[in-house]
Write a protein that holds these residues in place. Structure first.
Motif, PDB file in Angstrom:
ATOM      1  N   GLN A   1       4.493  10.539  -9.183  1.00 56.42           N
ATOM      2  CA  GLN A   1       3.537  10.565 -10.617  1.00 56.42           C
ATOM      3  C   GLN A   1       2.596  11.534 -10.529  1.00 56.42           C
ATOM      4  O   GLN A   1       3.075  12.478 -11.963  1.00 56.42           O
ATOM      5  N   ARG A   2       1.589  12.196  -9.591  1.00 56.19           N
ATOM      6  CA  ARG A   2       1.202  13.116  -9.681  1.00 56.19           C
ATOM      7  C   ARG A   2       2.436  14.719  -9.281  1.00 56.19           C
ATOM      8  O   ARG A   2       2.713  15.807 -10.378  1.00 56.19           O
ATOM      9  N   ARG A   3       3.533  14.665  -8.995  1.00 58.46           N
ATOM     10  CA  ARG A   3       4.279  15.944  -9.527  1.00 58.46           C
ATOM     11  C   ARG A   3       5.223  15.451 -10.566  1.00 58.46           C
ATOM     12  O   ARG A   3       5.313  16.871 -10.864  1.00 58.46           O
TER      13      ARG A   3
ATOM     14  N   TRP B   1       3.986   5.804  -5.178  1.00 60.77           N
ATOM     15  CA  TRP B   1       3.799   5.985  -7.193  1.00 60.77           C
ATOM     16  C   TRP B   1       2.926   7.199  -7.257  1.00 60.77           C
ATOM     17  O   TRP B   1       3.595   7.751  -8.425  1.00 60.77           O
ATOM     18  N   ARG B   2       1.590   7.111  -6.536  1.00 64.27           N
ATOM     19  CA  ARG B   2       0.408   7.846  -7.018  1.00 64.27           C
ATOM     20  C   ARG B   2       1.336   9.194  -6.429  1.00 64.27           C
ATOM     21  O   ARG B   2       1.064  10.154  -7.466  1.00 64.27           O
ATOM     22  N   HIS B   3       2.368   9.804  -5.367  1.00 65.48           N
ATOM     23  CA  HIS B   3       2.862  10.951  -5.571  1.00 65.48           C
ATOM     24  C   HIS B   3       3.787  11.903  -6.376  1.00 65.48           C
ATOM     25  O   HIS B   3       4.027  12.558  -6.997  1.00 65.48           O
TER      26      HIS B   3
ATOM     27  N   ALA C   1       2.205   2.435  -3.474  1.00 67.41           N
ATOM     28  CA  ALA C   1       1.101   2.656  -4.230  1.00 67.41           C
ATOM     29  C   ALA C   1       1.103   3.822  -3.956  1.00 67.41           C
ATOM     30  O   ALA C   1       0.941   5.489  -5.027  1.00 67.41           O
ATOM     31  N   VAL C   2       0.982   4.621  -3.081  1.00 68.08           N
ATOM     32  CA  VAL C   2       0.924   5.961  -2.917  1.00 68.08           C
ATOM     33  C   VAL C   2       1.928   7.030  -2.777  1.00 68.08           C
ATOM     34  O   VAL C   2       2.283   7.555  -3.399  1.00 68.08           O
TER      35      VAL C   2
ATOM     36  N   TRP D   1       0.975  -0.946   0.003  1.00 65.37           N
ATOM     37  CA  TRP D   1      -0.022  -0.097  -0.194  1.00 65.37           C
ATOM     38  C   TRP D   1       0.800   1.138   0.108  1.00 65.37           C
ATOM     39  O   TRP D   1       0.612   1.729  -0.628  1.00 65.37           O
TER      40      TRP D   1
END
Length: 282
Positions: free
Chosen positions: A11-13, A7-9, A4-5, A1
């Motif tokens: 990606q947003r960056r 990775w999403r961070h 995943a957090v 988990w």
């Protein structure tokens, strides 16, 4: 988990960095396409920014400007006092709203006339951090303006030097006397700045474009005039009347004197003839 957090961070960056990069590139492209030279200085007068147009206009590179204080590279050596005075006006916030007309020296030594407009440089917190200056090359417009002014002065000098009264008059519905738009020196000497002289001259002539010249006597000034009238378009688009009244008083007096001399000669000739006839009869 947790992965995943992260990775999403990331990606947003990455998306945010890409958007920022695109915005920066877009703004840089806009800056490079502007033909007006832009220069920013801090509150002490050190240059903090110049755009590509400013560098192109002056022939210097961006590195020649950044962090540079007075005297700036583009200041002419023989105008340092004037240039410093203009900079003091800018730093004190008293630069005229109509801009400063200055002379700029390029890196190759050539010069051009420029107009600079100054505005406060405000940061995101509402604090002034310096002054932004826009510069445009006005060499050609100034040359055209000076040539037009010189042509106007020459034309006015010719009209003022004429020994004929030249006037331009516009009829007006609101003013029965109309408006005298132009009067040269000779007209003003005779009639002042009033349109009454024009009306007195115009009242005796036909204002058609092909109207022949007329001879008019004005009792008010005891002069004869040969008057020509034309309808012309004024600078504001109005159809107005122009008169050129040439003083022919001396010519009329000479013609009258010649006519009187001819009458005297004819009378003398008749008297001589009658005397000869009487002598013959006697």
């Amino acid at each position: 988990w947790s992965l995943a957090v992260v990775w999403r961070h990331m990606q947003r960056r990455a998306i945010a960095e890409q958007a920022l990069s695109q915005e920066t590139s877009f703004r840089r492209a806009m800056e490079n396409s502007i033909l007006t030279g832009m220069r920013a200085i801090d509150m002490q007068g050190r240059i903090t920014y110049v755009n590509a147009a400013f560098c192109h206009m002056t022939g210097y590179e961006e590195a020649d400007y950044l962090g540079r204080g007075q005297p700036y590279p583009y200041w002419p050596a023989d105008r340092l006092v004037e240039s410093r005075r203009n900079l003091e006006l800018i730093l004190s916030g008293h630069a005229p709203p109509e801009g400063l007309e200055v002379q700029v020296q390029r890196k190759d030594g050539s010069r051009f006339e420029a107009r600079m407009y100054v505005s406060p440089l405000i940061d995101e917190h509402g604090v002034q951090t310096g002054w932004m200056t826009s510069m445009t090359d006005i060499t050609e417009p100034k040359r055209v303006r000076e040539n037009l002014a010189a042509a106007h002065r020459r034309f006015t000098a010719v009209l003022e030097g004429l020994d004929a009264a030249v006037s331009v008059f516009a009829p007006s519905t609101g003013n029965p006397q109309g408006e005298l738009l132009f009067a040269n020196r000779y007209y003003r000497q005779l009639f002042g700045h009033q349109g009454s002289g024009h009306l007195a001259l115009a009242g005796a002539i036909d204002d058609r474009a092909d109207a022949p010249a007329r001879e008019v006597f004005l009792n008010a000034v005891k002069k004869w005039f040969e008057v020509r009238s034309r309808r012309i378009e004024w600078v504001d688009g109005r159809r107005v009347q122009m008169l050129i009244a040439t003083d022919i008083t001396q010519r009329q007096e000479a013609e009258e004197m010649a006519h009187q001399q001819q009458e005297k000669v004819a009378l003398t000739s008749r008297l001589i003839t009658m005397g000869e006839m009487a002598s013959s009869i006697a």
